[in-house]
Enzyme design. Structure first.
Site, PDB file in Angstrom:
ATOM      1  N   GLY A 673      12.593  12.308   4.311  1.00 17.05           N
ATOM      2  CA  GLY A 673      11.743  11.131   4.293  1.00 17.05           C
ATOM      3  C   GLY A 673      12.525   9.918   3.844  1.00 17.05           C
ATOM      4  O   GLY A 673      13.557  10.032   3.191  1.00 17.05           O
ATOM      5  N   GLY A 675      11.947   5.741   2.371  1.00 18.31           N
ATOM      6  CA  GLY A 675      10.977   4.764   1.897  1.00 18.31           C
ATOM      7  C   GLY A 675      11.697   3.521   1.483  1.00 18.31           C
ATOM      8  O   GLY A 675      12.926   3.422   1.626  1.00 18.31           O
ATOM      9  N   PHE A 677      12.446   2.547  -1.323  1.00 19.57           N
ATOM     10  CA  PHE A 677      13.338   2.708  -2.463  1.00 19.57           C
ATOM     11  C   PHE A 677      14.587   3.511  -2.158  1.00 19.57           C
ATOM     12  O   PHE A 677      15.553   3.456  -2.898  1.00 19.57           O
ATOM     13  CB  PHE A 677      12.605   3.403  -3.598  1.00 19.57           C
ATOM     14  CG  PHE A 677      11.341   2.724  -3.982  1.00 19.57           C
ATOM     15  CD1 PHE A 677      10.126   3.304  -3.694  1.00 19.57           C
ATOM     16  CD2 PHE A 677      11.365   1.483  -4.580  1.00 19.57           C
ATOM     17  CE1 PHE A 677       8.949   2.673  -4.035  1.00 19.57           C
ATOM     18  CE2 PHE A 677      10.188   0.840  -4.920  1.00 19.57           C
ATOM     19  CZ  PHE A 677       8.980   1.428  -4.645  1.00 19.57           C
ATOM     20  N   GLY A 678      14.546   4.294  -1.108  1.00 19.98           N
ATOM     21  CA  GLY A 678      15.698   5.129  -0.819  1.00 19.98           C
ATOM     22  C   GLY A 678      15.295   6.262   0.096  1.00 19.98           C
ATOM     23  O   GLY A 678      14.325   6.160   0.837  1.00 19.98           O
ATOM     24  N   VAL A 680      14.722  10.570   0.759  1.00 21.45           N
ATOM     25  CA  VAL A 680      14.362  11.826   0.115  1.00 21.45           C
ATOM     26  C   VAL A 680      15.009  12.975   0.879  1.00 21.45           C
ATOM     27  O   VAL A 680      14.894  13.054   2.100  1.00 21.45           O
ATOM     28  CB  VAL A 680      12.839  12.020   0.089  1.00 21.45           C
ATOM     29  CG1 VAL A 680      12.478  13.282  -0.668  1.00 21.45           C
ATOM     30  CG2 VAL A 680      12.165  10.822  -0.536  1.00 21.45           C
ATOM     31  N   LYS A 694      14.910  12.571  -4.541  1.00 19.96           N
ATOM     32  CA  LYS A 694      14.713  11.175  -4.145  1.00 19.96           C
ATOM     33  C   LYS A 694      15.893  10.379  -4.671  1.00 19.96           C
ATOM     34  O   LYS A 694      16.072  10.246  -5.883  1.00 19.96           O
ATOM     35  CB  LYS A 694      13.408  10.668  -4.736  1.00 19.96           C
ATOM     36  CG  LYS A 694      13.070   9.283  -4.291  1.00 19.96           C
ATOM     37  CD  LYS A 694      11.801   8.817  -4.927  1.00 19.96           C
ATOM     38  CE  LYS A 694      11.293   7.582  -4.227  1.00 19.96           C
ATOM     39  NZ  LYS A 694      10.511   7.902  -3.047  1.00 19.96           N
ATOM     40  N   ASP A 789       1.435   1.734  -4.664  1.00 24.06           N
ATOM     41  CA  ASP A 789       1.765   1.917  -3.248  1.00 24.06           C
ATOM     42  C   ASP A 789       1.042   3.133  -2.704  1.00 24.06           C
ATOM     43  O   ASP A 789       1.635   4.014  -2.122  1.00 24.06           O
ATOM     44  CB  ASP A 789       3.273   2.057  -3.078  1.00 24.06           C
ATOM     45  CG  ASP A 789       3.721   1.719  -1.658  1.00 24.06           C
ATOM     46  OD1 ASP A 789       4.891   1.951  -1.340  1.00 24.06           O
ATOM     47  OD2 ASP A 789       2.885   1.260  -0.857  1.00 24.06           O
TER      48      ASP A 789
END
Ligand SMILES: *[C@@H]1O[C@H](CO)[C@@H](O)[C@H](O)[C@H]1NC(C)=O
Ligand SMILES: *[C@@H]1O[C@H](CO)[C@@H](O)[C@H](O)[C@H]1NC(C)=O
Ligand SMILES: *[C@@H]1O[C@H](CO)[C@@H](O)[C@H](O)[C@H]1NC(C)=O
Ligand SMILES: *[C@@H]1O[C@H](CO)[C@@H](O)[C@H](O)[C@H]1NC(C)=O
Ligand SMILES: *[C@@H]1O[C@H](CO)[C@@H](O)[C@H](O)[C@H]1NC(C)=O
Length: 951
Positions: A673, A675, A677-678, A680, A694, A789
């Protein structure tokens, strides 16, 4: 002459033969081209019956070049497929024989999927193949003897499948084989002896099969090149031949859980490169009572792990044990029939992390020198005959997280310096002769998960401060002389699953706050002097499966709601003045309460979810309810499976290196995944545990100032509907969180995938889970944690389809601020964001609730708030508001309206949703008859359940 003729004829026929071969080879080359490769791969795609992320469905399309497909690498010159790597795609299906047509393939990696069936023999004849990995699938059948055709093969990994039959001896003929991993299968028979002589083999892993036979006893056990040998959990027998020391490259030797017998060779220390020695649970002994083989191991300077647990060594620990390599981290000599004192010299092993000496006949005191083992995390001395007091020096072990001393003869007081052991997670002092009060400082160990002080002579009352142990999972204080009341503060232990206070002198009433122990599964208060009535608040203890209140002085009516319906007379006997139902063998109560409330609930099937939305919105969805029977029963059994052991995962620590290895250097194909932020990554550790990692973008990483401190907080936040933060890993420019792995992807995947459909109850359950998580984040902490979020892709589903909210606390990590309102402009996702958020950047718990409302609508309408139909003033929220209640069919996800007409009884079962504070579910007989379900979402400004509605 004749002879010459025949010779030349032979030459001619040989040449002819050669030509034929060449022609055949050329033909083969011509018939195998990228088209063949494409067909082979499309055949594989056809055999996949479940592709949760639709990777193959969307990516492996015949109008794009095979070489651009995901998981495929081609050779730049020949344009043939050389690598097929679709590991961790979660694919379900079988392997088609056509895959064997990938005649230039060098790497075939199908690991970590759910492939089943047998492996076609065509795979075993791929002679270009170098790496073959089927690890972690459900493949069956035998390992084909055709395997000898794989003349180029270097690595074969088939671990964790259900392969059966014997290991073909042809494997020993593979000229280049370096690694053979067939662990965790159902293989039987004797290991072909020639395997021990293979001149290329470095790694042989056969752990957890049913293999038998003994190790070759003569010099022919040469294993000249072997570095790793793992035969654990099989049925191997015989002795460990001293010729094993010929395997001079051996670094990892694991023979645990077999039936090896005889002496551990005294020359074992000749394996100078040894790092890991695992011999546990065999019938091995030592040739001398001073355990000479241990002294020999002092030659192994790289030794990090020694496990001898469960062998009848029958001797004394020599002081020379202190000469073992200082790099030693784990030493296990439990259940080995060891007598005598513990040599203080063990404390020379200053890098020890774990020391296990339980189940022996050790006498004397715990050496005070143990205080020098500064890195020790686990110490187990249980079930020996140790005497003396608890040495204060043990309080120096600042990293200790498990201390197990039960079943000894330790005496004196439980020291107040225990509070210095701030890393302690479990403490077992049971079955000793401790005589003190529980020191008041003990209750400052805020992170402790379990403690067991039972069967001692402890006195005094339970401190009010017990409520400080917020993350406590299990407590046992039975069989002591504790007195006084049980403090009401105990109700703060929201995670507590197990409580045993039996056989003390506790008195006073059972506090009403027991009803707040929402995770409680086992409660034993028997054989005390408890008085008063059993609080009806305890009917809410949904998970309570074992209750023992016997032999107290309780009185009044035994509650009959909730799990109380299941308890028998045994739970209550020996309380003279209790009254209740006849089956409980107590006197009948004089007046029984009418339970009208109960009946009225059964009348209406109505789901009321109360939301503090600033704008009133009412969705009333009346559905022709034709969905499948409900699977509530399954769900509730799943809930209680959250066993005490699983929480042990919180103890793990990871190094950057471990994460690097687990993700194949953070390889692109381990990404599950991405997102804001970074990324996964999905990973499986060497011990089989699945985790998600993550990793924050570098620019984010620098913003995460107090990362470590915050992670400590997150690690302690525990709720069944939040992703568990197992660990964190950080240095200056690398920051990562190690999280629980969720096998069923996100709610977003499920809602917007065409292949799979969630029924209405699954959706409802998921939203209830999310609400529970949110309630916990907002209200169960001194400072609320705001998610910021909330959206379907942050709601992850485990294998039982229980929802876990992820990315919670990220906002907290990023800001480092604790106020319930903070400013930010970058976090939330458009569409789910509350309006006030957009304007002033104000974030509060209310904005989370707004996002929740939007997500709720999305879940039942299958429309994203960003759907292209929503332009200008028309938003998802307005659209739903405008069309309801009159145009239900237009609003609701069409798939919820299809299906068979089955309902009623099963659905009534669903009334038992109980757990969530903000939901209530009831059934109308009338709507049920009509096969209709009504769903109402009310606007309100509180979380408290609104009165049951009738319709
Ligand atoms: C591949 O081989 C087949 C026949 O074996 C032939 O029809 C086809 O044109 C070839 N394709 C390419 C791309 O060379
Ligand atoms: C390839 O075909 C698929 C359907 O089979 C289609 O969705 C996709 O847009 C096509 N891609 C290209 C690049 O033509
Ligand atoms: C398939 O995936 C690869 C790798 O992610 C990507 O480069 C390629 O564009 C994708 N192809 C299609 C048709 O989506
Ligand atoms: C416990 O910690 C306190 C404060 O750090 C220290 O003064 C004391 O000596 C410690 N006690 C032991 C036994 O380590
Ligand atoms: C009662 O016990 C049965 C069988 O163990 C279980 O299936 C059921 O869920 C229990 N009921 C309650 C209310 O806990």
């Amino acid at each position: 002459m004749e002879r010459n003729l025949s010779l030349s004829m032979i030459t001619v026929s040989l040449t002819y033969c050669l030509l034929l071969c060449l022609v055949a080879a050329a033909a083969a080359a011509a018939s195998n081209n990228i088209t063949t490769d494409q067909q082979a791969l499309l055949a594989l795609k056809d055999h996949i019956i479940y592709d949760p992320t639709s990777l193959l469905a969307h990516n492996w399309t015949s109008n794009t070049s095979v070489c651009t497909w995901i998981g495929i690498t081609c050779d730049a010159n020949s344009h043939r497929v050389t690598t097929l790597d679709i590991s961790q795609f979660n694919l379900q299906g079988t392997i088609p024989p056509q895959l064997g047509n990938l005649s230039s393939l060098t790497t075939l990696n199908l690991s970590h999927n759910r492939l089943s069936g047998s492996v076609p023999s065509s795979i075993y004849t791929m002679h270009t193949l170098k790496f073959l990995d089927f690890t972690d699938n459900q493949l069956s059948g035998s390992v084909s003897s055709f395997v000898f055709n794989m003349s180029s093969i270097l690595v074969i990994r088939l671990t964790n499948n259900i392969f059966s039959g014997e290991i073909p001896h042809e494997i020993a003929n593979l000229p280049n084989l370096e690694a053979l991993a067939l662990g965790i299968n159902n293989l039987v028979g004797v290991l072909p002896a020639p395997i021990f002589n293979m001149s290329t083999l470095k790694v042989l892993i056969l752990i957890n099969n049913s293999l038998s036979g003994s190790l070759p006893s003569r010099v022919d056990l040469s294993l000249p090149t072997v570095e790793q040998l793992n035969l654990a959990l099989n049925r191997f027998s015989g002795t460990i031949p001293s010729s094993i020391t010929n395997a001079s490259k051996l670094t990892f030797l694991e023979l645990g859980a077999n039936t090896f017998s005889g002496f551990i060779p005294n020359t074992i220390g000749n394996l100078r490169n040894l790092k890991w020695l695992g011999l546990a649970n065999n019938s091995l002994t030592s040739s001398t009572s001073k355990l000479s083989f241990l002294s020999s191991l002092a030659n192994c300077k790289k030794l990090r792990f020694v496990n001898l647990i469960g062998n009848p060594l029958d001797g004394f620990l020599p002081s020379s044990i202190g000469n073992l390599s200082v790099s030693l981290e784990t030493l296990g000599i439990g259940n080995c029939s060891i007598s005598g004192n513990i040599p203080p010299a063990i404390s020379n092993l200053s890098n020890l992390l774990t020391l296990v000496l339980d189940g022996n006949k050790l006498t004397g005191p715990i050496p005070t020198t143990f205080g020098q083992l500064q890195k020790l995390q686990g110490l187990d001395l249980a079930f020996n005959k140790l005497v003396g007091s608890f040495p204060d020096e043990l309080c120096h072990l600042a990293r200790l997280d498990q201390l197990v001393l039960f079943g000894n003869k330790l005496s004196g007081s439980i020291p107040s310096c225990l509070s210095n052991l701030t890393s302690l997670r479990s403490l077992y002092l049971a079955s000793n002769k401790f005589t003190s009060v529980i020191p008041s400082t003990f209750w400052s160990l805020k992170d402790i998960l379990f403690f067991d002080f039972s069967s001692n002579f402890l006195v005094g009352p339970l401190s009010l401060d017990i409520g400080n142990l917020k993350v406590l999972l299990g407590i046992s204080l039975s069989k002591n002389n504790l007195s006084g009341d049980i403090p009401a503060t105990i109700g703060g232990l929201k995670d507590l699953q197990f409580m045993d206070l039996a056989y003390n002198r506790l008195e006073g009433p059972i506090p009403k706050s027991f009803g707040d122990l929402i995770s409680l599964e086992v409660l034993n208060l028997s054989n005390n002097k408890m008085s008063g009535s059993i609080p009806t608040s305890m009917e809410k203890l949904f998970y309570l499966g074992e209750l023992n209140l016997s032999f107290n002085k309780l009185e009044g009516e035994i509650p009959s709601g909730g799990t109380f319906a299941n308890f028998t007379a045994e739970s209550f006997m020996g309380n003279e003045f209790l009254c209740g139902l006849p089956n409980l063998q107590v006197q009948p109560c004089k007046v029984s309460k009418p339970r009208t409330e109960h009946k009225s609930r059964k009348k209406i099937l109505l789901i009321v979810i109360v939301l503090p939305l600033s704008i009133a919105l009412t969705i009333a969805i009346t559905l022709a309810l034709k969905s499948k029977p409900i699977e509530c029963g399954e769900r509730s059994t799943v809930l209680s499976n959250d066993s005490i052991l699983s929480s042990q995962a919180t103890l793990r620590r990871f190094s950057y290196l471990e994460l690097l290895q687990a993700t194949d250097n953070f390889a692109e194909n381990s990404i599950i995944g991405r997102g804001g932020f970074g990324s996964v990554y999905g990973a499986r550790l060497e011990d089989g545990m699945k985790i998600a990692i993550k990793v924050f973008h570098r620019q984010c990483a620098s913003a995460l100032k107090s990362f470590e401190a915050e992670c400590e907080v997150l690690k302690k936040i525990r709720h069944r509907n939040l992703i568990k933060v197992i660990s964190s890993c950080s240095n200056d420019d690398f920051k990562a969180l190690v999280l629980e792995y969720m096998s069923n992807g996100s709610l977003g995947d499920w809602l917007h995938s065409s292949n799979y459909v969630l029924n209405i109850f699954q959706r409802l359950n998921i939203m209830i889970d999310v609400a529970s998580a949110l309630e916990y984040l907002h209200f169960d902490h001194s400072t609320p944690i705001i998610h910021c979020d909330l959206k379907p892709s942050n709601v992850l589903l485990d294998e039982n389809m229980v929802a876990h909210l992820s990315d919670f606390g990220i906002a907290k990590l990023l800001s480092g601020e604790d106020e319930s309102t903070m400013r930010t402009k970058t976090l939330a996702t458009i569409g789910y964001m509350a309006p006030e958020y957009g304007i002033g950047g104000e974030v509060s718990t209310k904005s989370d609730v707004y996002s929740y409302g939007i997500m709720l609508m999305e879940t039942f309408t299958k429309k994203k708030p960003t759907d292209e139909i929503f332009v200008g003033e028309l938003s998802l929220k307005h659209w739903v508001n405008d069309l309801l209640p009159n145009s239900l069919v237009e609003v609701v996800d069409k798939t919820l309206l299809s299906g068979e007409e089955k309902h009623s009884a099963a659905k009534e079962q669903c009334l038992l949703f109980g757990r969530s504070h903000i939901t209530m579910l009831t059934l109308t007989s009338s709507t049920a008859k009509a096969g209709q379900l009504s769903l109402q979402v009310h606007s309100n400004h509180s979380y408290s359940p609104s009165p049951v509605q009738k319709s």
